[in-house]
Enzyme design. Structure first.
Site, short mmCIF file in Angstrom:
data_model
loop_
_atom_site.label_atom_id
_atom_site.label_comp_id
_atom_site.label_asym_id
_atom_site.label_seq_id
_atom_site.Cartn_x
_atom_site.Cartn_y
_atom_site.Cartn_z
N HIS A 132 66.44 66.68 42.67
CA HIS A 132 65.46 67.35 43.53
C HIS A 132 64.08 66.72 43.30
O HIS A 132 63.36 66.40 44.24
CB HIS A 132 65.35 68.84 43.18
CG HIS A 132 66.37 69.70 43.84
ND1 HIS A 132 66.89 69.46 45.09
CD2 HIS A 132 66.96 70.85 43.43
CE1 HIS A 132 67.76 70.41 45.40
NE2 HIS A 132 67.82 71.26 44.41
N HIS B 281 69.54 69.65 48.76
CA HIS B 281 70.89 70.20 48.63
C HIS B 281 71.82 69.60 49.68
O HIS B 281 71.44 69.43 50.83
CB HIS B 281 70.86 71.72 48.82
CG HIS B 281 70.27 72.44 47.66
ND1 HIS B 281 69.44 73.51 47.79
CD2 HIS B 281 70.40 72.22 46.33
CE1 HIS B 281 69.09 73.94 46.59
NE2 HIS B 281 69.65 73.16 45.69
N HIS C 90 70.93 67.96 38.55
CA HIS C 90 70.62 68.53 39.87
C HIS C 90 69.10 68.66 40.06
O HIS C 90 68.57 68.25 41.09
CB HIS C 90 71.32 69.90 39.93
CG HIS C 90 71.17 70.65 41.21
ND1 HIS C 90 72.15 70.71 42.16
CD2 HIS C 90 70.15 71.41 41.68
CE1 HIS C 90 71.75 71.46 43.17
NE2 HIS C 90 70.53 71.91 42.90
N GLU C 91 68.42 69.19 39.06
CA GLU C 91 66.97 69.42 39.21
C GLU C 91 66.21 68.09 39.24
O GLU C 91 65.23 67.95 39.97
CB GLU C 91 66.45 70.32 38.09
CG GLU C 91 67.11 71.70 38.01
CD GLU C 91 67.20 72.43 39.34
OE1 GLU C 91 66.39 72.16 40.25
OE2 GLU C 91 68.09 73.29 39.47
#
Ligand SMILES: *[C@@H]1O[C@H](CO)[C@@H](O)[C@H](O)[C@H]1NC(C)=O
Ligand SMILES: *[C@@H]1O[C@H](CO)[C@@H](O)[C@H](O)[C@H]1NC(C)=O
Ligand SMILES: *[C@@H]1O[C@H](CO)[C@@H](O)[C@H](O)[C@H]1NC(C)=O
Ligand SMILES: *[C@@H]1O[C@H](CO)[C@@H](O)[C@H](O)[C@H]1NC(C)=O
Ligand SMILES: *[C@@H]1O[C@H](CO)[C@@H](O)[C@H](O)[C@H]1NC(C)=O
Length: 343
Positions: free
Chosen positions: A115, A121, A111-112
């Site tokens: 980003h 998101h 997820h990071e």
């Protein structure tokens, strides 16, 4: 128990004019030049944890044209565990990716890093109101006009938070599906689109696959389809009958697949989860079964991991031939019983 991936982003004021800019509809933020993410670990980052981060980086590089390169140049992302949460700045620029020590952030590396590459998101897309009831007072969820809308909304995105009172899907069948850990088909697709990853020659991928920009001799396939052209299955499809049959399975720490064929083109499969061991973690990451009844296999169908008032008993109609059943691995052995027939 609900589970939320905590992550935040920072907005950069100073944008390097030389960076590659994207078409407006893709992103208003800069991406990493030459599709190369420059970073280094801070001096106290443990070796064993670097391995976890590299595993995710290597995976992303194996399905996109993005490369990860350790560097001490001026604009570089520093990966640290000094902070108190899992967080990353979004897209190109300096700054710190924080991975607080513990399993929670180990699980959020996917997820990071997305980003870090520029993916926002899923719940901050401008079309989010079609799918999610976002309580306005919840300050986590921004009305983000800079979100890249490339792939369609998908409940199986690793960029979507787990469901909570403040973040509920209108279709509650997806409540426990939200908060997935692994990168979804569309998460990877978004990275490939954002970085304009392509191959000189496109393969004739089947089942909605596309040519893998990292190795142009094979396709990236929706879950359940394998092989160079996404036309191979893990095993022979089961032939259903007009009367209900039961398929029982115990799933340990390995994702398993089953396929159910249709006897002719006008037949429809009726299928539902009849019994199972409940393990309702957000994103069903403790293990789940997903009957892929949606016609487009790139989308995540509802994952079943909670008894949730008997919602799982809903009979799904599938015209897919075959219908793919994915038993997602979890954190303990789980038993499932699925009933199916054709009509
Ligand atoms: C871009 O990436 C390629 C492949 O890794 C490399 O050979 C090339 O030197 C890079 N160019 C720049 C300007 O960094
Ligand atoms: C994290 O803390 C250590 C000292 O405990 C320090 O050496 C290191 O530079 C810090 N990292 C960052 C990115 O601030
Ligand atoms: C949120 O986004 C919508 C759609 O882009 C826009 O119409 C609305 O004005 C925005 N609301 C706020 C508070 O920014
Ligand atoms: C599951 O994990 C255990 C312990 O790590 C291992 O011994 C076993 O072989 C694994 N089973 C499968 C099916 O991977
Ligand atoms: C399927 O339905 C079509 C249209 O209703 C019909 O023409 C065809 O014969 C049917 N095929 C089979 C195998 O039942």
């Amino acid at each position: 128990m609900l589970w939320i991936i905590l992550s935040f982003f920072l907005i950069f004021g100073n944008l390097d004019a030389s960076v590659i800019r994207q078409k407006r509809q893709l992103s208003t933020r800069p991406i990493w030049p030459n599709a190369t993410y420059l970073f280094h670990f801070d001096e106290v980052f443990p070796e064993w944890r670097k391995k976890l981060v590299w595993e995710v980086m290597d995976f992303i590089s194996s399905v996109t044209c993005v490369k990860f390169q350790e560097s001490y140049e001026e604009v570089v992302r520093i990966i640290s565990q000094n902070g108190t949460r899992c967080a990353s700045p979004v897209a190109y620029g300096g700054g710190i990716v924080n991975l607080k020590p513990g399993k929670f952030c180990d699980n959020a590396i996917n997820h990071e890093l997305l980003h870090s590459l520029g993916i926002q998101h899923e719940q901050e897309r401008s079309d989010t109101a079609v799918y999610l009831n976002v309580k306005k007072e919840n300050q986590l969820f921004l009305n983000n006009s800079e979100i890249s809308i490339i792939a369609p909304f998908d409940f199986g995105s690793a960029m979507l938070y787990a469901g909570t009172e403040n973040l509920k899907p209108y279709d509650m069948d997806y409540y426990y599906t939200m908060g997935t850990l692994p990168l979804s088909f569309f998460d990877i697709y978004n990275v490939n689109k954002l970085y304009s990853c392509t191959c000189a020659e496109e393969l004739k991928c089947e089942n909605f696959g596309y040519t893998n920009p990292s190795s142009c001799d094979k396709c990236i396939c929706p879950d359940g389809f394998f092989g160079k052209l996404c036309n191979e299955l893990k095993k022979e499809p089961i032939q259903p009958t007009h009367s209900w049959q039961t398929l029982s399975k115990t799933v340990e720490n390995e994702t398993l697949y089953e396929y159910i064929a249709l006897p002719h083109q006008n037949a429809t499969l009726e299928i539902f989860v009849a019994e199972f061991d409940e393990n309702p973690l957000g994103g069903c990451h403790g293990g789940s079964v997903e009957i892929k009844y949606l016609p487009d296999p790139r989308f995540t169908s509802p994952k079943v991991c909670s008894h949730d008032g008997g919602r799982y008993l809903k009979v799904r109609a599938s015209s897919n031939n075959p219908t793919v059943i994915v038993y997602h691995e979890g954190n303990k052995p789980l038993n499932y019983e699925i009933k199916y027939r054709y009509v």
